[in-house]
Scaffold this motif. Structure first.
Motif, mmCIF file in Angstrom:
data_model
loop_
_atom_site.group_PDB
_atom_site.id
_atom_site.type_symbol
_atom_site.label_atom_id
_atom_site.label_comp_id
_atom_site.label_asym_id
_atom_site.label_seq_id
_atom_site.Cartn_x
_atom_site.Cartn_y
_atom_site.Cartn_z
ATOM 1 N N TYR A 473 0.843 -1.185 0.000
ATOM 2 C CA TYR A 473 0.000 0.000 0.000
ATOM 3 C C TYR A 473 0.883 1.241 0.000
ATOM 4 O O TYR A 473 1.901 1.291 0.718
ATOM 5 N N PRO A 474 0.535 2.266 -0.821
ATOM 6 C CA PRO A 474 1.401 3.458 -0.913
ATOM 7 C C PRO A 474 1.667 4.123 0.430
ATOM 8 O O PRO A 474 2.742 4.701 0.634
ATOM 9 N N GLU A 475 0.716 4.074 1.358
ATOM 10 C CA GLU A 475 0.907 4.728 2.654
ATOM 11 C C GLU A 475 1.560 3.810 3.678
ATOM 12 O O GLU A 475 1.673 4.167 4.849
ATOM 13 N N GLY A 476 1.985 2.634 3.241
ATOM 14 C CA GLY A 476 2.665 1.711 4.137
ATOM 15 C C GLY A 476 1.850 0.477 4.431
ATOM 16 O O GLY A 476 0.621 0.514 4.464
ATOM 17 N N GLY A 477 2.539 -0.649 4.611
ATOM 18 C CA GLY A 477 1.859 -1.891 4.913
ATOM 19 C C GLY A 477 1.507 -2.666 3.645
ATOM 20 O O GLY A 477 1.749 -2.239 2.522
ATOM 21 N N LEU A 478 0.922 -3.832 3.883
ATOM 22 C CA LEU A 478 0.523 -4.712 2.790
ATOM 23 C C LEU A 478 -0.985 -4.634 2.599
ATOM 24 O O LEU A 478 -1.742 -4.576 3.571
ATOM 25 N N GLU A 479 -1.422 -4.630 1.337
ATOM 26 C CA GLU A 479 -2.844 -4.632 1.019
ATOM 27 C C GLU A 479 -3.181 -5.913 0.260
ATOM 28 O O GLU A 479 -2.611 -6.186 -0.789
ATOM 29 N N VAL A 480 -4.100 -6.683 0.823
ATOM 30 C CA VAL A 480 -4.593 -7.896 0.188
ATOM 31 C C VAL A 480 -5.953 -7.575 -0.434
ATOM 32 O O VAL A 480 -6.861 -7.112 0.263
ATOM 33 N N THR A 481 -6.092 -7.805 -1.743
ATOM 34 C CA THR A 481 -7.340 -7.508 -2.448
ATOM 35 C C THR A 481 -8.011 -8.806 -2.881
ATOM 36 O O THR A 481 -7.400 -9.633 -3.557
ATOM 37 N N MET A 482 -9.262 -8.943 -2.477
ATOM 38 C CA MET A 482 -10.060 -10.104 -2.881
ATOM 39 C C MET A 482 -11.220 -9.588 -3.725
ATOM 40 O O MET A 482 -12.005 -8.773 -3.256
ATOM 41 N N GLU A 483 -11.309 -10.072 -4.963
ATOM 42 C CA GLU A 483 -12.410 -9.698 -5.853
ATOM 43 C C GLU A 483 -13.299 -10.910 -6.084
ATOM 44 O O GLU A 483 -12.834 -11.954 -6.535
ATOM 45 N N LEU A 484 -14.580 -10.744 -5.767
ATOM 46 C CA LEU A 484 -15.557 -11.821 -5.921
ATOM 47 C C LEU A 484 -16.700 -11.349 -6.802
ATOM 48 O O LEU A 484 -17.232 -10.255 -6.587
ATOM 49 N N PRO A 485 -17.090 -12.135 -7.804
ATOM 50 C CA PRO A 485 -18.274 -11.748 -8.585
ATOM 51 C C PRO A 485 -19.523 -11.904 -7.740
ATOM 52 O O PRO A 485 -19.619 -12.817 -6.916
ATOM 53 N N ALA A 486 -20.468 -11.000 -7.910
ATOM 54 C CA ALA A 486 -21.717 -11.099 -7.166
ATOM 55 C C ALA A 486 -22.431 -12.395 -7.538
ATOM 56 O O ALA A 486 -22.564 -12.735 -8.710
ATOM 57 N N ASP A 487 -22.864 -13.120 -6.517
ATOM 58 C CA ASP A 487 -23.545 -14.406 -6.717
ATOM 59 C C ASP A 487 -22.768 -15.335 -7.639
ATOM 60 O O ASP A 487 -23.259 -15.784 -8.664
ATOM 61 N N PRO A 488 -21.505 -15.672 -7.325
ATOM 62 C CA PRO A 488 -20.721 -16.506 -8.236
ATOM 63 C C PRO A 488 -21.247 -17.899 -8.409
ATOM 64 O O PRO A 488 -21.003 -18.520 -9.435
ATOM 65 N N LEU A 489 -22.007 -18.415 -7.435
ATOM 66 C CA LEU A 489 -22.465 -19.804 -7.541
ATOM 67 C C LEU A 489 -23.975 -19.897 -7.678
ATOM 68 O O LEU A 489 -24.518 -20.999 -7.739
ATOM 69 N N SER A 490 -24.637 -18.750 -7.719
ATOM 70 C CA SER A 490 -26.107 -18.808 -7.700
ATOM 71 C C SER A 490 -26.711 -19.472 -8.925
ATOM 72 O O SER A 490 -27.754 -20.061 -8.882
ATOM 73 N N LYS A 491 -26.004 -19.388 -10.097
ATOM 74 C CA LYS A 491 -26.557 -19.958 -11.327
ATOM 75 C C LYS A 491 -25.952 -21.304 -11.675
ATOM 76 O O LYS A 491 -26.343 -21.915 -12.651
ATOM 77 N N HIS A 492 -24.971 -21.742 -10.946
ATOM 78 C CA HIS A 492 -24.217 -22.915 -11.399
ATOM 79 C C HIS A 492 -24.136 -24.014 -10.369
ATOM 80 O O HIS A 492 -23.484 -25.020 -10.609
ATOM 81 N N THR A 493 -24.701 -23.850 -9.215
ATOM 82 C CA THR A 493 -24.586 -24.904 -8.196
ATOM 83 C C THR A 493 -25.963 -25.277 -7.681
ATOM 84 O O THR A 493 -26.927 -24.581 -7.916
#
Length: 493
Positions: A473-493
């Motif tokens: 992160y530019p202001e210091g420290g580590l930034e972990v980013t998690m990106e999840l699609p909305a309702d990723p399993l609602s149509k497929h499970t």
């Protein structure tokens, strides 16, 4: 335009789905075929119509020529006597008069059909009469047509004269006017209509593009789109099955009935699922076997270590055995953590994060959650909890505190976890995801760690259709980013 530019243009502005592309190609082909057929039809129709017009105009011109010759051959004193007899001859009606002046015809907007008639009349009359260059031929509107002189309009004549001159109401058919000099200061004036007025109509040439024709074409295209949708639906189901299998590695059998290309693809997909499932089962059995087989020699080594007289050697042996046992347990643990069998259900990420933060704060850890929405998804609750607990726990352990930000951006759920640690050395953003890979700072903060937490977390994110990234992160420290699609399993499970 270069080939690459054309390819990018087509990729950007054409439908991404297979049915959409099939439909676009079908529409393009139908329209292209329609344009070509219409052009050929119109050209042929125009040629046929022009030929018919030439034939009709030639016959009329020959009759007019014969009339003029006959009229010219009469003595002057008899010409006025037979004018009325010439106004109705052979089924073709004429308005015939002998004028003392040339009558000016108001300009008329000639079509190509009118021009064909004028050219044929002029050529025929000039060839058959000795008045080259003096023949005046033109079309006129019946409303502006003048007769007898330049002050008398045809519409002002009595009804009997109007009927004989073919003022056909309510139609306003153009009148063909022929003026031929027959003596000093005398003009033979003939006005007539074409026998077949339909030949002069523009409507015939637009027959292929009439509303009824276009309506039928749209109906057929709609039916074709339904058939295309039906033919491509198995491929859509195959795509959904592939996405589902890619998330949880649970086989999703697909039907192998369809066209030859689909059957081949479906058979290969089902075979691939079986092979991968066999591989996963073999991996589980391999790790279970390794765990079982190593327990006995590790226990024997511990007993032998206790028999060593040298305390330093005994301690060194004991540490090596502890490390070996830890590696075996960690490998089995990651296999267990990433192989979570549970049914998907609705998960409120805001509530889940707040629950994890509350549990962390209850034991003195510094965790804060900032959420601007509920950000609910369909997923595996236990797997998602383990993933978030792992990442938040790392932030607290290696960076003293964890600030968690939950937002929804363009259909994706974005979770960012920031700490106050030293971050990662440059170029190590992917290196730390390797098994057992640990940095000096991590070893100092957590000597008992095994370097498998991040790879486990990324796998759990992947099975939910998301991705995990690390950055300083530019202001210091580590930034972990998690990106999840909305309702990723609602149509497929």
């Amino acid at each position: 335009m270069k080939l690459g530019s054309i390819s990018r243009f087509l990729h950007r502005f054409t439908p991404r789905s297979l049915p959409g592309r099939f439909f676009l190609v079908m529409v393009a082909l139908v329209l292209a075929t329609q344009v070509i057929v219409n052009n050929l039809w119109e050209t042929q129709s125009r040629n046929d119509q022009d030929q018919a017009l030439r034939d009709v105009a030639m016959n009329m011109a020959l009759r007019v020529s014969a009339t003029v010759e006959y009229f010219s051959s009469l003595p002057t004193r008899y010409r006025h006597i037979i004018l009325n007899q010439l106004r109705d001859m052979g089924g073709t009606r004429y308005f015939v008069t002998l004028n003392r002046e040339f009558i000016k015809i108001e300009p008329f907007q000639n079509t190509s059909s009118h021009q064909v008639v004028l050219d044929v009349f002029r050529q025929t009359l000039e060839e058959s009469l000795d008045t080259k260059g003096n023949i005046q031929i033109a079309f006129s509107s019946p409303e502006t047509l003048k007769v007898f002189n330049n002050d008398t309009f045809l519409k002002d004549l009595p009804d009997s004269w109007g009927q004989e001159s073919l003022m056909v109401k309510p139609l306003a058919l153009p009148v063909l006017v022929i003026q031929i000099p027959v003596g000093e200061g005398e003009w033979l004036y003939l006005a007539t209509l074409m026998p077949d007025s339909s030949l002069m109509s523009k409507e015939q040439l637009s027959e292929p593009l009439k509303v009824s024709y276009m309506a039928w074409m749209l109906i057929l295209m709609f039916i074709a789109s339904l058939l295309i949708q039906k033919m491509t639906r198995p491929f859509e189901k195959l795509s959904i099955a592939a996405q589902t299998f890619g998330r949880n590695l649970e086989p999703v059998p697909v039907s192998e009935v369809g066209c030859r290309e689909y059957e081949t693809t479906a058979q290969a997909f089902n075979h691939m699922q079986k092979n991968i499932q066999h591989y996963m089962n073999d991996r589980k059995q391999l790790f279970s076997g390794i765990s079982h087989d190593l327990k006995t020699p590790i226990t024997r080594l511990r007993l032998r270590t206790e028999l060593l007289d040298n305390d330093e050697e005994r301690e060194a042996f004991s540490q090596d055995l502890d490390h070996l046992e830890m590696m075996v347990k960690s490998a089995l643990q990651i296999l267990s953590d990433t192989d979570i069998h549970e049914n998907p259900e609705r998960i409120s990420l805001k509530n889940l994060l707040e629950d994890i933060a509350q549990s962390a704060c209850s034991v003195g850890q510094n965790v804060h959650v900032y959420a601007d929405s509920e950000a609910a998804i369909n997923g595996k609750p236990l797997a998602m909890r383990r993933c978030l607990e792992n990442l938040i726990g790392n932030a607290v352990l290696y960076g003293e505190q964890a600030n968690v930000y939950l937002t929804t951006i363009k259909g994706y759920i974005d979770i960012r976890i920031r700490d106050q640690g030293p971050g990662l050395p440059e170029g190590m953003e992917e290196e730390v995801f390797k098994p057992y890979r640990r940095l000096d700072h991590g070893k100092a903060c957590n000597p008992d760690g095994n370097g498998l937490g991040l790879i486990t977390a990324r796998h759990l994110v992947n099975i939910h259709g998301g991705r995990l990234k690390l950055r300083n992160y530019p202001e210091g420290g580590l930034e972990v980013t998690m990106e999840l699609p909305a309702d990723p399993l609602s149509k497929h499970t």
